[in-house]
Design a protein around this motif. Structure first.
Motif, PDB file in Angstrom:
ATOM      1  N   THR A   1      36.908  36.490  32.909  1.00 21.79           N
ATOM      2  CA  THR A   1      38.314  36.346  33.265  1.00 21.79           C
ATOM      3  C   THR A   1      38.520  36.340  34.774  1.00 21.79           C
ATOM      4  OG1 THR A   1      38.300  38.278  31.831  1.00 21.79           O
ATOM      5  CG2 THR A   1      40.311  36.983  31.866  1.00 21.79           C
ATOM      6  N   ALA A   2      37.720  37.122  35.487  1.00 22.76           N
ATOM      7  CA  ALA A   2      37.884  37.203  36.941  1.00 22.76           C
ATOM      8  C   ALA A   2      37.700  35.834  37.574  1.00 22.76           C
ATOM      9  CB  ALA A   2      36.877  38.195  37.522  1.00 22.76           C
ATOM     10  N   PHE A   3      36.640  35.133  37.154  1.00 18.20           N
ATOM     11  CA  PHE A   3      36.397  33.809  37.727  1.00 18.20           C
ATOM     12  C   PHE A   3      37.521  32.855  37.323  1.00 18.20           C
ATOM     13  CE2 PHE A   3      34.894  29.559  38.125  1.00 18.20           C
ATOM     14  CZ  PHE A   3      34.040  29.569  39.229  1.00 18.20           C
ATOM     15  N   ALA A   4      37.865  32.894  36.032  1.00 17.65           N
ATOM     16  CA  ALA A   4      38.901  31.976  35.524  1.00 17.65           C
ATOM     17  C   ALA A   4      40.209  32.197  36.281  1.00 17.65           C
ATOM     18  CB  ALA A   4      39.095  32.198  34.033  1.00 17.65           C
ATOM     19  N   ASP A   5      40.520  33.446  36.555  1.00 18.21           N
ATOM     20  CA  ASP A   5      41.763  33.760  37.281  1.00 18.21           C
ATOM     21  C   ASP A   5      41.754  33.162  38.690  1.00 18.21           C
ATOM     22  OD1 ASP A   5      42.743  35.079  35.155  1.00 18.21           O
ATOM     23  OD2 ASP A   5      42.294  37.110  35.885  1.00 18.21           O
ATOM     24  N   SER A   6      40.565  33.081  39.290  1.00 19.87           N
ATOM     25  CA  SER A   6      40.512  32.602  40.667  1.00 19.87           C
ATOM     26  C   SER A   6      40.714  31.085  40.774  1.00 19.87           C
ATOM     27  CB  SER A   6      39.183  33.009  41.328  1.00 19.87           C
ATOM     28  OG  SER A   6      38.120  32.351  40.682  1.00 19.87           O
ATOM     29  N   VAL A   7      40.673  30.385  39.651  1.00 20.45           N
ATOM     30  CA  VAL A   7      40.851  28.922  39.709  1.00 20.45           C
ATOM     31  C   VAL A   7      41.989  28.448  38.789  1.00 20.45           C
ATOM     32  CG1 VAL A   7      38.497  28.403  40.452  1.00 20.45           C
ATOM     33  CG2 VAL A   7      38.973  28.597  38.007  1.00 20.45           C
TER      34      VAL A   7
END
Lengths: 123, 338
Positions: free
Chosen positions: B308-314
């Motif tokens: 989720t952290a990565f997905a949130d950043s993009v």
């Protein structure tokens, strides 16, 4: 990396003396001298510098093809090739090149006998 | 013995060819032994032009008349040797006779040495050129194995010190059913296919500042933010992997061999360094790489898996949906569905 004979015996400074001595002896010799009767000085010196440097592992790439082309039509015979070998060995001895190294250099020379001596046309 | 006789004896004895030239008829009233050694026994009918055909008598006479001196060179054959002599003509002081003194210095050895040095320098030049070419090839190879900055460090210091890069994003891709592909096709075909696909990935990655770090069989790992920091590392990796998949879809439409990939991505820190002293290779490692590999292992066919952290950043460009088992999210390109 193993040192080449070219470097071992002092590089171009020694090789230049070997070439000039070889040049003198070849011209004086009655067996092989006549081959050089009509050869241009700079061509002959160029050839011998590359030849000696190459035999000693110096900075010359003298391909067999090149050697074959340079001697085409010269009709060198076995006894003349042997004499040439003798002269090379004598000159190297005069410059204090060690026996085994002379054998290596002359061996490299011997390996080209077939491309220097034209075979009689058998057809 | 008269002074003249002594002079003549001296001239005969020296190792320099000396002759007197009668400028009227160009004959030689006197020649010393060395001169005769080079040009043959004296014959009264021998003229200057017989010995030096290239010498212009008009020029000689003009020079003698104007400055009383002329120098030149001449080559001739002595037995098999090409001899070269430096010629110097000086007008004799005795004004009653039109005589020039010709002095010949043997410069054959110098000429031979010049030829040899020419020959040798050409060999060295060619060698230097070859060494330079080989060096460029080695450099090219090393640049394939490590980023330029690491290569420069390696060249200067002989080592590449490990560095922590933070934050970066890592992309890990592999192919579903790779072993089956290997069994079905010739090794050469597989290598050629991978070469083709990885080259395309490299080109796509380069567009988005995402650099391939290594491939190992069907495993392709790239990173953004190493060695140059990249603020948009997550976006770079997300853009790259979406285009990797698009490229494969398009390629599969026109190629007989079908490739199905899966991708895992993650952000965080990595350590970058050259590993190994003999077979050195630049590599990145650390938990972020591990995370990307883990996501890849649970990604479905032709999807990109992450946390989720990565997905949130993009999120501005890429949407995410939870996987069926809820352990990760699958990313999709919002523009594609728009």
């Amino acid at each position: 990396m193993e040192k080449s004979l070219f470097d071992k015996y002092g590089g171009f400074s020694t090789v230049s003396k070997i070439v000039l001595t070889l040049y003198d002896r070849l011209l004086e010799d009655d067996d092989v001298g006549p081959f050089f009767d009509d050869v241009d000085l700079s061509r002959l010196i160029d050839h011998q510098t590359k030849f000696v440097s190459s035999l000693m592992g110096g900075p010359a790439s003298f391909s067999d093809d090149h050697i074959e082309r340079a001697h085409r039509g010269m009709q060198i015979e076995d006894h003349q090739f042997d004499r040439l070998k003798e002269i090379v060995a004598e000159v190297l001895t005069d410059f204090d090149v060690e026996g085994p190294d002379i054998a290596t250099i002359v061996g490299a020379f011997e390996a080209r006998r077939n491309i220097l001596i034209e075979k009689p046309d058998v057809n | 013995m008269s002074i003249e006789a002594i002079n003549e004896q001296l001239l005969r004895a020296i190792g320099v060819g000396v002759a007197l030239v009668d400028l009227e008829n160009l004959s030689f009233p006197f020649r010393n032994d060395t001169f005769n050694e080079w040009f043959g026994e004296p014959d009264p009918s021998t003229k200057l032009s017989d010995l030096f055909p290239d010498l212009d008598a008009q020029t000689l006479r003009a020079d003698m008349h104007s400055g009383g001196r002329m120098t030149t060179e001449a080559s001739f054959k002595l037995r098999r040797r090409t001899m070269t002599v430096a010629l110097e003509f000086n007008l004799a002081q005795n004004a009653s006779e039109n005589i020039a003194v010709l002095v010949c210095q043997n410069i054959t050895r110098i000429k031979e040495l010049e030829s040899m040095i020419d020959s040798y320098s050409m060999m060295v030049e060619r060698n230097t050129h070859e060494i330079k070419r080989e060096k460029e090839q080695v450099e090219k190879l090393l640049l394939n194995m490590m980023p330029r900055a690491a290569y420069e460090e390696y060249k200067t210091f002989g080592v590449v010190s490990p560095r922590l890069f933070d934050p970066v994003s890592v992309l890990a891709l592999d192919f579903i059913g790779f072993d089956e592909q290997l069994a079905q096709h010739e090794p050469g075909v597989i290598v050629s296919e991978l070469n083709d696909i990885y080259s395309a990935f490299d080109r796509i990655g380069a567009q988005f500042s995402c650099q391939r770090i290594r491939t190992n069989g069907d495993s392709y790992v790239a990173v953004s933010g190493v060695p140059d920091p990249n603020q948009d590392h997550a976006m770079a990796v997300a853009n790259s992997c979406v285009r990797f998949l698009r490229y494969l879809v398009r390629r599969n439409e026109s190629h007989p061999i079908q490739w199905t990939a899966r991708i895992g991505v993650a952000s965080g820190s990595v350590i970058g360094s050259v590993v190994g002293s003999q077979n050195y290779i630049y590599d990145v490692f650390g938990p972020t790489v591990g995370a990307a590999l883990h996501h890849r292992s649970i990604a479905d066919d032709m999807t990109i898996a992450t946390d989720t952290a990565f997905a949130d950043s993009v999120t501005e460009k890429f949407g995410a949906e939870a996987s069926k088992d809820g352990t990760h999210v699958l990313m999709r390109d919002l523009a594609e569905n728009a």
